[in-house]
Write a protein that holds these residues in place. Structure first.
Motif, PDB file in Angstrom:
ATOM      1  N   GLN A   2      97.694  40.768   7.673  1.00 32.55           N
ATOM      2  CA  GLN A   2      97.097  39.663   6.939  1.00 32.55           C
ATOM      3  C   GLN A   2      97.569  38.317   7.465  1.00 32.55           C
ATOM      4  N   GLY A   5      99.285  33.289   4.236  1.00 32.89           N
ATOM      5  CA  GLY A   5      98.726  32.401   3.222  1.00 32.89           C
ATOM      6  C   GLY A   5      97.319  32.735   2.789  1.00 32.89           C
ATOM      7  N   ARG A   7      94.515  33.961   0.669  1.00 34.83           N
ATOM      8  CA  ARG A   7      94.393  34.360  -0.742  1.00 34.83           C
ATOM      9  C   ARG A   7      92.948  34.487  -1.190  1.00 34.83           C
ATOM     10  N   ARG A   8      92.109  33.583  -0.700  1.00 32.26           N
ATOM     11  CA  ARG A   8      90.757  33.489  -1.258  1.00 32.26           C
ATOM     12  C   ARG A   8      89.724  33.319  -0.147  1.00 32.26           C
ATOM     13  N   LEU A  38      92.499  40.361  -2.061  1.00 31.49           N
ATOM     14  CA  LEU A  38      92.132  38.947  -2.045  1.00 31.49           C
ATOM     15  C   LEU A  38      91.136  38.622  -3.149  1.00 31.49           C
ATOM     16  N   GLU A  39      90.973  37.351  -3.441  1.00 37.98           N
ATOM     17  CA  GLU A  39      89.891  36.876  -4.292  1.00 37.98           C
ATOM     18  C   GLU A  39      88.680  36.598  -3.415  1.00 37.98           C
ATOM     19  N   ASP A 112      90.399  29.957   1.940  1.00 40.97           N
ATOM     20  CA  ASP A 112      91.156  30.154   3.177  1.00 40.97           C
ATOM     21  C   ASP A 112      90.275  30.688   4.301  1.00 40.97           C
TER      22      ASP A 112
END
Length: 366
Positions: A2, A5, A7-8, A38-39, A112
């Protein structure tokens, strides 16, 4: 691995709709949420959703990414296929550059990564947005025309071909019943991939595509030859971008402000010309947006699902500026600039054309 940082992820659909868009959205959600934790934020109406304040978007969850979404036509996120944020039309007729608002919308949503599902025009816009600010983009190709560079298949093409093939299957018996020439006009703004594939699969006698200039004499001769062999009907497939025998491009009528001119009507022109040239009665069927709508076929579901998963993995790895591609029977990726503005028309010397000629299909040039 990953990307630090991450997240989305945002996902949006842009350009004309087609079958398989929801399958790709579903795959993005299932891979990002279910595997990477993740979102996922669905952006409504493509880049238009990012221009609003606050941006028009909603969280996408595993609960909504079920098998029903896989089967659904259209796009649950909506789409836009006119204009560009770099020259956005104003009410007074002028234009303005709103690209900074796009970047601001990305920041407000805390994205992101952005996964954009679109065609050649969309990829050009996304590529330019990457050059003008923070826009961590991964592309998924979709176009029923299948004319996007770098990929052998784009989402939507196979279902459009299936629809056109089924139309030929239905036109054949009525053509035989009434001793008619049946002309089927299919979509294909700049390329004849739908017409060529559907014509081969549907047993067409004549296929006319924009990549191969045609003349009336060979087409009329091919139809007369059918009658001499005892056949009382003919099936003709025409891509909407084909010019008339006189070299004219036929448009359907005025287009909405900011939209590309709408092609349409060449099938009727060719049907009328065939009646005069052959003495046979001709009828025309225009499929139009029937080719875009409805549930995706099996191959579009597989391609869309594969591309959605791979797009998420590219984003998670921080490999932005890539477009997912399908080549040699598997999913992969390429730099987005290989698809942005890189057209992939039918190769007049390619395998599909060779197959058509080998089957005795007239392409109008000999």
């Amino acid at each position: 691995m990953q990307h630090a940082g991450m997240r989305r992820i945002g996902v949006m659909t842009t350009g004309g709709d087609c079958a398989g868009l929801n399958a790709a959205i579903r795959a993005v959600v299932r891979r990002a949420v279910g595997h990477h934790g993740l979102e996922v934020i669905g952006i409504h109406q493509g880049t238009m959703g990012l221009l609003e304040d606050p941006p028009r978007a909603e969280p996408l969850t595993l609960a909504m990414a079920d098998a029903g979404l896989l089967r659904a036509g259209g796009t649950i996120l909506g789409s836009v296929n006119r204009g560009t944020p770099f020259s956005f039309p104003l009410p007074d007729g002028g234009v303005t550059d709103l690209s900074a608002k796009i970047h601001a919308g990305v920041a407000k949503l805390g994205l992101d990564a952005i996964i954009g599902i679109g065609g050649d025009g969309s990829m050009r816009i996304m590529h330019r947005l990457m050059q003008t600010g923070h826009f961590p983009f991964v592309g998924i190709p979709k176009t029923i025309d299948n004319d996007l560079g770098a990929t052998e298949y784009a989402i939507g093409h196979h279902t459009a071909v299936e629809v056109a093939m089924e139309a030929l299957d239905r036109l054949q018996p009525t053509a035989a019943s009434h001793n008619r020439i049946m002309v089927l006009e299919v979509m294909g703004r700049d390329a004849g991939h739908i017409a060529l594939a559907a014509g081969i699969a549907g047993g067409a006698d004549v296929i006319l595509i924009p990549e191969i200039p045609w003349r009336m004499a060979p087409v009329a001769a091919a139809i007369r030859a059918l009658r001499e062999r005892g056949r009382n009907f003919a099936l003709v497939v025409v891509a909407e971008a084909v010019r008339t025998a006189e070299g004219e491009t036929v448009f359907a009528g005025p287009s909405a402000p900011g939209a590309m001119p709408r092609l349409g009507g060449v099938g009727a022109r060719i049907a009328n010309a065939l009646e005069k040239a052959t003495g046979a009665e001709a009828r025309v069927t225009v499929l139009g947006h029937v080719q875009r709508g409805g549930s995706p076929g099996a191959l579009d579901r597989i391609v869309a699902s594969s591309m959605g998963v791979h797009a998420v993995d590219l984003a998670v790895a921080g490999r932005f500026g890539r477009i997912v591609v399908w080549a040699e029977g598997r999913v992969g990726d390429a730099p987005v600039d290989q698809a942005a503005g890189a057209a992939r028309p039918v190769d007049p010397e390619g395998d599909m054309v060779r197959v058509a000629r080998g089957l005795g299909i007239c392409l109008g040039d000999r």
